[in-house]
Design an enzyme around this catalytic site. Structure first.
Site, short mmCIF file in Angstrom:
data_model
loop_
_atom_site.label_atom_id
_atom_site.label_comp_id
_atom_site.label_asym_id
_atom_site.label_seq_id
_atom_site.Cartn_x
_atom_site.Cartn_y
_atom_site.Cartn_z
N GLY A 1 0.78 -1.11 0.06
CA GLY A 1 0.20 0.00 0.04
C GLY A 1 0.80 1.20 -0.04
O GLY A 1 2.11 1.14 0.06
N ALA A 2 0.19 2.39 0.06
CA ALA A 2 0.76 3.83 0.08
C ALA A 2 1.84 3.63 1.19
O ALA A 2 2.99 4.23 1.11
CB ALA A 2 -0.24 4.92 -0.10
N VAL A 3 1.17 3.42 2.53
CA VAL A 3 2.07 3.65 3.71
C VAL A 3 3.16 2.36 3.62
O VAL A 3 4.32 2.74 4.17
CB VAL A 3 1.22 3.45 4.95
CG1 VAL A 3 2.24 3.49 6.19
CG2 VAL A 3 0.18 4.66 5.02
N ARG B 1 -4.40 -10.91 -3.38
CA ARG B 1 -4.13 -10.46 -4.79
C ARG B 1 -2.85 -10.13 -4.94
O ARG B 1 -2.25 -10.29 -6.10
CB ARG B 1 -4.94 -9.02 -4.93
CG ARG B 1 -6.48 -9.21 -4.97
CD ARG B 1 -6.89 -7.43 -4.79
NE ARG B 1 -6.64 -6.71 -3.69
CZ ARG B 1 -7.56 -6.68 -2.49
NH1 ARG B 1 -8.52 -7.39 -2.62
NH2 ARG B 1 -7.20 -5.99 -1.57
N CYS C 1 -2.58 10.27 10.55
CA CYS C 1 -1.36 11.02 10.07
C CYS C 1 -1.68 12.61 10.15
O CYS C 1 -0.96 13.10 10.37
CB CYS C 1 -1.48 10.81 8.32
SG CYS C 1 -2.99 10.89 7.57
N GLN D 1 -4.82 18.78 3.92
CA GLN D 1 -4.31 17.61 3.91
C GLN D 1 -3.97 17.22 2.50
O GLN D 1 -4.88 17.22 1.65
CB GLN D 1 -5.23 16.72 4.63
CG GLN D 1 -5.58 17.08 5.94
CD GLN D 1 -6.55 16.09 6.88
OE1 GLN D 1 -7.09 16.53 7.58
NE2 GLN D 1 -6.50 14.71 6.44
N ARG E 1 -8.98 19.11 2.66
CA ARG E 1 -8.28 18.41 1.50
C ARG E 1 -7.61 19.59 0.57
O ARG E 1 -8.52 20.15 0.01
CB ARG E 1 -9.04 17.15 1.00
CG ARG E 1 -8.04 16.38 0.24
CD ARG E 1 -7.40 15.47 1.11
NE ARG E 1 -8.27 14.48 1.61
CZ ARG E 1 -7.77 13.53 2.63
NH1 ARG E 1 -6.29 13.34 2.59
NH2 ARG E 1 -8.45 12.69 3.27
N HIS F 1 1.01 16.87 4.84
CA HIS F 1 -0.04 17.54 5.49
C HIS F 1 0.36 18.77 6.25
O HIS F 1 1.41 18.70 6.76
CB HIS F 1 -0.84 16.62 6.66
CG HIS F 1 -1.52 15.35 6.14
ND1 HIS F 1 -1.89 15.19 4.91
CD2 HIS F 1 -1.90 14.48 6.95
CE1 HIS F 1 -2.64 14.24 4.74
NE2 HIS F 1 -2.76 13.76 6.09
N1 LIG Z 1 -2.12 7.23 3.75
C1 LIG Z 1 -1.64 7.71 5.06
O1 LIG Z 1 -1.22 8.86 4.82
C2 LIG Z 1 -1.88 7.03 6.18
C3 LIG Z 1 -1.56 7.63 7.34
C4 LIG Z 1 -1.66 7.15 8.41
C5 LIG Z 1 -2.43 6.00 8.72
N2 LIG Z 1 -2.96 5.34 7.58
C6 LIG Z 1 -3.78 4.23 7.63
O2 LIG Z 1 -2.81 3.13 7.28
C7 LIG Z 1 -3.40 2.12 6.79
C8 LIG Z 1 -3.04 1.81 5.22
O3 LIG Z 1 -3.40 2.90 4.24
P1 LIG Z 1 -2.90 3.16 3.16
O4 LIG Z 1 -2.99 4.62 2.74
O5 LIG Z 1 -1.51 2.72 2.77
O6 LIG Z 1 -3.85 2.49 2.11
P2 LIG Z 1 -3.54 1.70 0.66
O7 LIG Z 1 -2.67 2.24 -0.31
O8 LIG Z 1 -5.30 1.51 0.01
O9 LIG Z 1 -3.00 0.05 1.05
C9 LIG Z 1 -3.76 -0.86 1.55
C10 LIG Z 1 -2.87 -2.04 1.85
O10 LIG Z 1 -3.71 -3.27 2.64
C11 LIG Z 1 -3.67 -4.27 2.03
N3 LIG Z 1 -4.93 -4.95 2.14
C12 LIG Z 1 -6.34 -4.29 1.71
N4 LIG Z 1 -7.22 -5.36 2.17
C13 LIG Z 1 -6.51 -6.32 2.63
C14 LIG Z 1 -7.07 -7.79 3.01
N5 LIG Z 1 -8.21 -8.01 3.04
N6 LIG Z 1 -5.88 -8.55 3.34
C15 LIG Z 1 -4.77 -8.29 3.29
N7 LIG Z 1 -4.19 -7.13 3.22
C16 LIG Z 1 -5.29 -6.13 2.67
C17 LIG Z 1 -3.42 -3.80 0.66
O11 LIG Z 1 -2.69 -5.00 -0.18
P3 LIG Z 1 -2.98 -5.41 -1.64
O12 LIG Z 1 -2.27 -4.40 -2.54
O13 LIG Z 1 -2.76 -6.82 -1.84
O14 LIG Z 1 -4.61 -4.71 -1.88
C18 LIG Z 1 -2.48 -2.62 0.70
O15 LIG Z 1 -1.28 -3.58 0.95
C19 LIG Z 1 -4.99 2.42 6.89
O16 LIG Z 1 -5.60 1.91 7.71
C20 LIG Z 1 -4.96 4.01 6.62
O17 LIG Z 1 -5.93 4.62 7.36
C21 LIG Z 1 -2.79 6.00 6.35
#
Ligand SMILES: NC(=O)c1ccc[n+]([C@@H]2O[C@H](COP(=O)([O-])OP(=O)(O)OC[C@H]3O[C@@H](n4cnc5c(N)ncnc54)[C@H](OP(=O)(O)O)[C@@H]3O)[C@@H](O)[C@H]2O)c1
Length: 353
Positions: A16-18, A43, A133, A160, A251, A258
């Site tokens: 994922g992004a993080v 996946r 975040c 943000q 946003r 941010h």
């Molecule tokens: N982006 C930010 O600035 C930020 C900051 C703080 C906290 N967060 C939190 O960190 C978390 C991840 O955010 P992100 O922005 O990285 O999201 P993202 O880009 O959508 O990535 C989601 C990740 O979760 C995996 N995933 C989704 N469904 C799954 C499942 N059923 N089983 C196993 N793995 C699964 C995905 O794997 P696949 O690639 O295989 O689908 C991917 O690795 C969220 O809870 C978000 O709220 C994000």
């Protein structure tokens, strides 16, 4: 140096992004880990990602994926973390969760290593949580000022970045920018909306050439979930359960970082010089504040860096006990991946907490 005998780390949500930024950070920080196991959804199973310069195959999230793991970092949606973090704990791992699933659980510490590292030692559920975040992008600077001056109130507005909504957020802004680039749009009501179409991705409105005063889902009385999280989490991290906190989350068309305007009121009168001295020496904070020379932090310069950047330090015109600040932090680094990596290191090397 051999890695045998060192604790094993799992990164859940490595694709994922993080997760992507976390793999970079794990490759850059002092290497305290033995195996680093990469986990994502079925996946992504079989994909190869690079961490510490080594190609590593992603495995699917299963109970067995946690066998032999000491610390598991979760960077997955809330519902996935809620279901699987207890599984990882049952298999013997300490979980550091970056989702919103456990942050306000009274038995789960909400940890910012520069502010409240001692809280990481007591973890009745085997889970430590990473703040949201937006909270994280300001709390190291605010925490340093609180330690010295005693915080009494916070009034915050966020600007943000779209990567706060993950890969989908970034994709949405890039697509919208390609539709409006080189046009004269932004001059008539609704012209940007018509150009980008009805699908605004994870955002309530078009985000290109626009600002959107909304992040998260609807809560009582018109507040957004993101605004409530900033309030609740700031109180929990600072250990100030009744701190008055007013937040408006907005946003903006920025990919990553941010920014927040912060009005912080303290117990007694404050001076700008006193605040600057604290901010200039606080671990994890960079004071960059010379408006006469046009020097203050902006996302374009802060992106990809670790510290919390502070500029525009002023004393409130109508309240000698209050300061006005502009704070920037990379939401994917300190706002997410870096803070989880730091917490994991506190668990692996407890003498630091
Ligand atoms: N982006 C930010 O600035 C930020 C900051 C703080 C906290 N967060 C939190 O960190 C978390 C991840 O955010 P992100 O922005 O990285 O999201 P993202 O880009 O959508 O990535 C989601 C990740 O979760 C995996 N995933 C989704 N469904 C799954 C499942 N059923 N089983 C196993 N793995 C699964 C995905 O794997 P696949 O690639 O295989 O689908 C991917 O690795 C969220 O809870 C978000 O709220 C994000």
């Amino acid at each position: 140096m051999t890695r045998s005998g060192r604790p094993a780390l799992a990164v859940v949500g490595a694709t994922g992004a993080v997760g992507t930024v976390l793999l970079q950070i794990l490759s850059q920080r002092a290497d305290v880990w033995g195996e680093i196991r990469l986990i994502a959804s079925p996946r992504s199973a079989g994909r190869k990602l690079t961490v510490r310069g080594e190609e590593t195959e992603v495995v699917a999230l299963t109970e067995e994926a946690f066998d032999g793991i000491d610390v598991a970092l979760f960077d997955v949606p809330d519902e996935v973390a809620a279901r699987w973090a207890p599984v990882a704990v049952a298999r013997g791992a300490v979980v550091v969760d970056n989702s919103g699933a456990f942050r306000m659980d009274p038995e789960v510490p909400l940890v910012v290593p520069e502010v409240n590292p001692h809280t990481a030692r007591i973890r009745p559920r085997g889970i430590l949580a990473n703040p949201n975040c937006t909270t994280l992008s300001m709390i190291v600077a605010v925490g340093a000022l609180h330690a010295e001056f005693g915080l009494r109130e916070l009034v915050v507005s966020s600007c943000q970045a779209v990567s706060g909504a993950g890969h989908a957020g970034v994709r949405t802004l890039r697509e919208q920018l390609s539709l409006v680039a080189g046009t004269e749009l932004g001059t008539g009501p609704g012209d940007v909306r018509r150009a980008v179409g009805d699908d605004t991705g994870p955002f309530a409105d078009p985000v290109a050439l626009n600002v959107v005063p909304w992040a998260g889902s609807l809560r009582e009385d018109g507040w957004s979930s993101e605004e409530m999280e900033v309030r609740d989490e700031s109180r929990k991290v600072l250990g100030l359960p009744r701190l008055p906190v007013a937040v408006t989350c907005v946003r903006v068309p920025v990919i990553t970082v941010h920014s927040l305007t912060v009005h912080a009121r303290f117990e007694h009168e404050v001076t700008v010089d006193g605040a600057r001295e604290i901010l200039a020496t606080a671990p994890g904070v960079v004071l960059y504040d010379n408006p006469a020379a046009g020097e203050f932090p902006t996302p374009a310069d802060v992106v990809g860096t670790d510290p919390t950047w502070v500029g525009r330090v002023r004393r409130a015109l109508d309240d000698p006990t209050a300061l006005e600040l502009f704070v920037c932090g990379d939401n994917l680094r300190k706002g997410a991946a870096l803070n989880t990596a730091q917490i994991a290191e506190l668990v692996a090397l407890p003498a630091r907490s």
